[in-house]
Design a protein around this motif. Structure first.
Motif, PDB file in Angstrom:
ATOM      1  N   LEU A   1       0.829  -1.202   0.000  1.00  0.00           N
ATOM      2  CA  LEU A   1       0.000   0.000   0.000  1.00  0.00           C
ATOM      3  C   LEU A   1       0.866   1.256   0.000  1.00  0.00           C
ATOM      4  CD1 LEU A   1      -2.884   1.109   0.081  1.00  0.00           C
ATOM      5  CD2 LEU A   1      -2.734   1.103   2.577  1.00  0.00           C
ATOM      6  N   ILE A   2       1.967   1.238   0.750  1.00  0.00           N
ATOM      7  CA  ILE A   2       2.880   2.381   0.755  1.00  0.00           C
ATOM      8  C   ILE A   2       3.436   2.608  -0.647  1.00  0.00           C
ATOM      9  CG2 ILE A   2       5.099   3.218   1.608  1.00  0.00           C
ATOM     10  CD1 ILE A   2       2.790   3.395   3.611  1.00  0.00           C
ATOM     11  N   GLY A   3       3.757   1.522  -1.348  1.00  0.00           N
ATOM     12  CA  GLY A   3       4.253   1.657  -2.713  1.00  0.00           C
ATOM     13  C   GLY A   3       3.234   2.303  -3.636  1.00  0.00           C
ATOM     14  N   ILE A   4       1.967   1.940  -3.478  1.00  0.00           N
ATOM     15  CA  ILE A   4       0.911   2.538  -4.303  1.00  0.00           C
ATOM     16  C   ILE A   4       0.747   4.016  -3.964  1.00  0.00           C
ATOM     17  CG2 ILE A   4      -1.552   2.467  -4.851  1.00  0.00           C
ATOM     18  CD1 ILE A   4      -1.442  -0.545  -4.130  1.00  0.00           C
ATOM     19  N   LEU A   5       0.732   4.331  -2.671  1.00  0.00           N
ATOM     20  CA  LEU A   5       0.570   5.725  -2.252  1.00  0.00           C
ATOM     21  C   LEU A   5       1.740   6.587  -2.708  1.00  0.00           C
ATOM     22  CD1 LEU A   5      -0.801   5.123   1.343  1.00  0.00           C
ATOM     23  CD2 LEU A   5      -2.039   6.189  -0.550  1.00  0.00           C
ATOM     24  N   GLY A   6       2.904   5.974  -2.902  1.00  0.00           N
ATOM     25  CA  GLY A   6       4.068   6.721  -3.351  1.00  0.00           C
ATOM     26  C   GLY A   6       3.932   7.267  -4.759  1.00  0.00           C
ATOM     27  N   ARG A   7       2.954   6.785  -5.514  1.00  0.00           N
ATOM     28  CA  ARG A   7       2.723   7.320  -6.861  1.00  0.00           C
ATOM     29  C   ARG A   7       1.291   7.840  -7.034  1.00  0.00           C
ATOM     30  NH1 ARG A   7       2.890   1.639  -7.385  1.00  0.00           N
ATOM     31  NH2 ARG A   7       0.983   0.722  -8.242  1.00  0.00           N
ATOM     32  N   ALA A   8       0.549   7.916  -5.928  1.00  0.00           N
ATOM     33  CA  ALA A   8      -0.849   8.351  -5.991  1.00  0.00           C
ATOM     34  C   ALA A   8      -0.957   9.858  -6.167  1.00  0.00           C
ATOM     35  CB  ALA A   8      -1.587   7.920  -4.730  1.00  0.00           C
ATOM     36  N   GLN A   9      -2.106  10.291  -6.653  1.00  0.00           N
ATOM     37  CA  GLN A   9      -2.462  11.698  -6.759  1.00  0.00           C
ATOM     38  C   GLN A   9      -3.617  11.981  -5.794  1.00  0.00           C
ATOM     39  OE1 GLN A   9      -2.661  13.254 -10.896  1.00  0.00           O
ATOM     40  NE2 GLN A   9      -2.078  11.185 -11.525  1.00  0.00           N
ATOM     41  N   PRO A  10      -3.877  13.253  -5.492  1.00  0.00           N
ATOM     42  CA  PRO A  10      -4.943  13.560  -4.533  1.00  0.00           C
ATOM     43  C   PRO A  10      -6.280  12.921  -4.876  1.00  0.00           C
ATOM     44  CG  PRO A  10      -3.618  15.516  -4.902  1.00  0.00           C
ATOM     45  CD  PRO A  10      -3.126  14.483  -5.876  1.00  0.00           C
ATOM     46  N   ARG A  11      -6.662  12.933  -6.140  1.00  0.00           N
ATOM     47  CA  ARG A  11      -7.965  12.363  -6.489  1.00  0.00           C
ATOM     48  C   ARG A  11      -7.993  10.848  -6.324  1.00  0.00           C
ATOM     49  NH1 ARG A  11      -9.496  15.421 -12.043  1.00  0.00           N
ATOM     50  NH2 ARG A  11      -7.217  15.508 -12.215  1.00  0.00           N
ATOM     51  N   ASP A  12      -6.839  10.191  -6.402  1.00  0.00           N
ATOM     52  CA  ASP A  12      -6.797   8.757  -6.108  1.00  0.00           C
ATOM     53  C   ASP A  12      -7.187   8.511  -4.654  1.00  0.00           C
ATOM     54  OD1 ASP A  12      -5.853   8.251  -8.693  1.00  0.00           O
ATOM     55  OD2 ASP A  12      -3.758   8.416  -8.068  1.00  0.00           O
ATOM     56  N   CYS A  13      -6.650   9.335  -3.754  1.00  0.00           N
ATOM     57  CA  CYS A  13      -6.953   9.184  -2.326  1.00  0.00           C
ATOM     58  C   CYS A  13      -8.411   9.520  -2.033  1.00  0.00           C
ATOM     59  CB  CYS A  13      -6.035  10.082  -1.501  1.00  0.00           C
ATOM     60  SG  CYS A  13      -4.283   9.669  -1.616  1.00  0.00           S
TER      61      CYS A  13
END
Length: 281
Positions: free
Chosen positions: A83-95
């Motif tokens: 999950l940390i790996g995914i969040l490392g490339r996420a954008q605000p709208r993804d969250c």
């Protein structure tokens, strides 16, 4: 009156875990429109268009909304690391699409998806963003189970992202742009970006400080960690024996970073305890 005693042979038979699984697997699948509506019910109305454009958003949505199933498959440690790996490339709208809490309300999902799902203006360089507004907020909060939580904070212009994770024993771990930061200090509860470059967070102050005490809320005297995302460098500023940093506050003023012992001192116009250059020589 005569009481009838149920014979033990007539008692309901307990169903084993394996039998429960077999029964579930033998059931005919529900129609696709039912399965799809159940699986994506929180994303269909306003986030569907964004998720068509963001593979990371789809991955984050599934990991966040089906965390128990993923933890069953992966275990807690692997689930967290992935999950940390995914969040490392996420954008605000993804969250926001993944139903994280946001700057406006950290304890509930986005309440203005019809606005926040829209494209952000390329000229928008605001340091702090609180929705509802196109492109969503700049900070998000996730509740990932008993006593586990995370904060995802985006810098101005979304140039950098910080992921702060606290586990069951309140041990914090921090990643900025996917790289671990502050591994040898006890991190505070939340951090923040000063601009598009500097990230700050409280850390425990020195044990030998003359005013240092420890209570239920942690250390009384605290230090502050400052991470320069442009240079990928980190420094920890500690108070001297004459400085009483209870909740140290760092602010950027022009080409300086100014460190105050607390917010009250900064708002009262007191002189900062430290000043640091905020621009390259």
């Amino acid at each position: 009156m005569r009481w009838w005693r149920r014979d033990s042979a007539e008692a309901p038979r307990s169903v084993s875990r394996e039998e429960q699984i077999i029964r579930a697997l033998l059931r005919p699948p529900e129609p696709l429109h039912v399965r799809g509506a159940r699986r994506w019910r929180d994303a269909m109305d306003h986030w569907q268009d964004w998720l068509r454009r963001s593979a990371t958003g789809v991955e984050l949505y599934t990991r966040a909304t089906a965390r128990d199933e993923y933890r069953y498959l992966l275990g807690d440690d692997a689930y967290r690391e992935q999950l940390i790996g995914i969040l490392g490339r996420a954008q605000p709208r993804d969250c926001a699409a993944a139903r994280f809490g946001c700057t406006r309300r950290m304890d509930r999902a986005c309440q203005g998806p019809e606005i926040c799902s829209q494209d952000r203006s390329p000229d928008d360089r605001e340091v702090h963003r609180e929705g509802p507004l196109p492109g969503a907020c700049d900070t998000f909060y996730g509740d990932l189970g008993p006593e586990e939580r995370l904060q995802v904070a985006f810098s101005a212009g979304e140039r950098h992202r910080a992921v702060l994770w606290h586990d069951r024993v309140l041990t914090g771990r921090l990643w900025i742009d996917g790289a671990p930061v502050g591994e040898d200090v006890f991190l505070g509860e939340w951090g923040r970006w000063l601009d598009d470059r500097f990230y700050v967070i409280e850390v425990n102050g020195p044990d030998d400080h003359p005013k240092q005490e420890y209570g239920f809320g942690g250390a009384v005297i605290n230090s502050v960690l400052i991470h320069d995302a442009d240079r990928s460098s980190t420094r920890v500023l500690e108070p001297t024996a004459d400085e009483r940093w209870t909740t140290p506050l760092v602010v950027r003023e022009g080409d300086e970073l100014r460190v105050f012992p607390d917010r009250q001192a900064a708002e009262a116009g007191a002189s900062p305890d430290r000043t640091l250059p905020a621009i390259d020589d």
